[in-house]
Design a protein around this motif. Structure first.
Motif, mmCIF file in Angstrom:
data_model
loop_
_atom_site.group_PDB
_atom_site.id
_atom_site.type_symbol
_atom_site.label_atom_id
_atom_site.label_comp_id
_atom_site.label_asym_id
_atom_site.label_seq_id
_atom_site.Cartn_x
_atom_site.Cartn_y
_atom_site.Cartn_z
ATOM 1 N N CYS A 66 4.963 -1.873 -4.742
ATOM 2 C CA CYS A 66 4.081 -2.970 -4.306
ATOM 3 C C CYS A 66 2.612 -2.722 -4.618
ATOM 4 N N GLY A 76 0.525 -0.896 -0.135
ATOM 5 C CA GLY A 76 0.711 -0.248 1.170
ATOM 6 C C GLY A 76 1.878 -0.763 1.976
ATOM 7 N N ARG A 82 7.209 3.276 -1.396
ATOM 8 C CA ARG A 82 7.742 3.908 -2.608
ATOM 9 C C ARG A 82 6.821 5.004 -3.145
HETATM 10 S S1 FES Z 1 3.534 1.355 -3.818
HETATM 11 FE FE1 FES Z 1 4.269 0.373 -2.033
HETATM 12 S S2 FES Z 1 3.304 1.542 -0.432
HETATM 13 FE FE2 FES Z 1 2.426 2.346 -2.233
#
Ligand code: FES
Length: 317
Positions: A264, A267, A271
């Motif tokens: 994403c 946050g 991941r």
């Molecule tokens: S890529 Fe989703 S929380 Fe960092």
């Protein structure tokens, strides 16, 4: 991470500060399928720097001839949304990651209440198509500052008819989460996307009214904040990566050629989680993934949005 090469085939301004982009495959092929609520990460090369921002897909999931995204110009943009508004033209080539869905409609929900604020309408555009196609019981509640700031209202009205309820704040029409979430039938799920205050109000109200956590869904991609520069020590590779004031830890590591997984970049998904081995300062958590206990423990960080007030942070990487 594998990516798709696309070309911008159309651009339109759809509300104040919101620009709509249509993307087609650079080789003229069909684009990969996706489900309602999915997003793509768009890579933007600005000189030596690459910005990567996540944008929800607006198009009907059944139409694989193009993808559509909408980008709001962030006043304090570090570059991503400004790049999309100022540099991207019809014909611009972009690189995007494959669609990922972190905001899917529950398959077991008996009724679905979608709550959008401002640009938070975007994931619901594709979800609405999916819900209509499956004959689901749903309604969309859309709050905006004024008609000038409201994107896609006419399109949604045509598509959804009485399922769409608009709240024009300039006319004093306020969305009341308590009224909305009270007396809903058993098995109802609620989904919220919008400004932090709205998301918190819906989540808090649902908790207060005793909604099961599994029936409450939200999506909020946060932008990494600016801060003081510091250094990342990578314990396994014995490398040091400098993080500038206006870049995230994730961006700094990517620029240095360090591979860190992400979905994403806002946050939300967890991941990119990394283990913190040491620091001479304090971690500044900006994600909404880690629990309070995990934050207190101080040994995990989400480098896509979080940083540290320190001279160095050592990661198990
Ligand atoms: S890529 Fe989703 S929380 Fe960092």
């Amino acid at each position: 991470m594998s990516h798709l090469n696309v070309i911008v085939s159309a651009i339109a301004d759809v509300a104040e500060g919101i620009r709509h982009f249509t993307l087609v495959d650079a080789a003229g092929r069909e684009l990969p399928g996706f489900s309602g609520g999915s997003h793509v990460v768009v890579s933007m090369r600005a000189g030596a720097r690459t910005y990567r921002n996540a944008y929800s897909l607006l198009s009907p999931p059944s139409d694989r001839s193009n993808y559509q995204i909408a980008v709001r110009l962030q006043e304090n943009s570090r570059g991503g949304s400004r790049f999309m508004h100022e540099q991207v033209q019809v014909g611009t080539a972009l690189e995007i990651a494959w669609p990922v869905n972190l905001f899917a409609i529950s398959r077991v929900g008996r009724k679905h209440i979608l709550v959008a604020g401002g640009i938070g309408i975007t994931p619901f555009m594709s979800q609405a198509h999916d819900l209509l196609r499956t004959g689901a019981n749903f309604e969309l509640h859309y709050a905006f500052r004024s008609p000038r700031h409201a994107a896609f209202v006419d399109e949604l009205r045509r598509l959804l008819g009485p399922r769409l309820k608009c709240y024009d704040q300039s006319q004093g029409q306020l969305l009341d989460p308590a009224a909305l979430l009270s007396h809903q039938p058993l098995g109802t799920h609620v989904y919220v996307c919008g400004p932090g205050g709205m998301v918190d109000a819906v989540l808090d109200t649902a908790a207060r009214l005793g909604w099961p956590d599994a029936h409450v869904h939200h999506e909020e991609f946060l932008a990494p904040p600016v801060g003081e520069p510091f250094a990342i020590r990578l314990a396994q590779s014995q490398r040091v990566v400098e993080v500038g004031a206006e870049e995230s830890m994730l961006e700094a590591m990517e620029a240095a050629g360090v591979d860190v997984p992400y979905l994403c970049r806002g946050g939300a998904c967890g991941r990119c989680e990394l283990e913190v081995l040491a620091t001479d300062g304090v971690l500044e958590h900006h994600d909404h993934y880690l629990s309070e206990d995990e934050r207190r423990a101080g040994n995990k960080i989400m480098p896509c949005v979080s940083r540290a007030k320190c001279t160095f942070i050592e990661l198990n990487l």
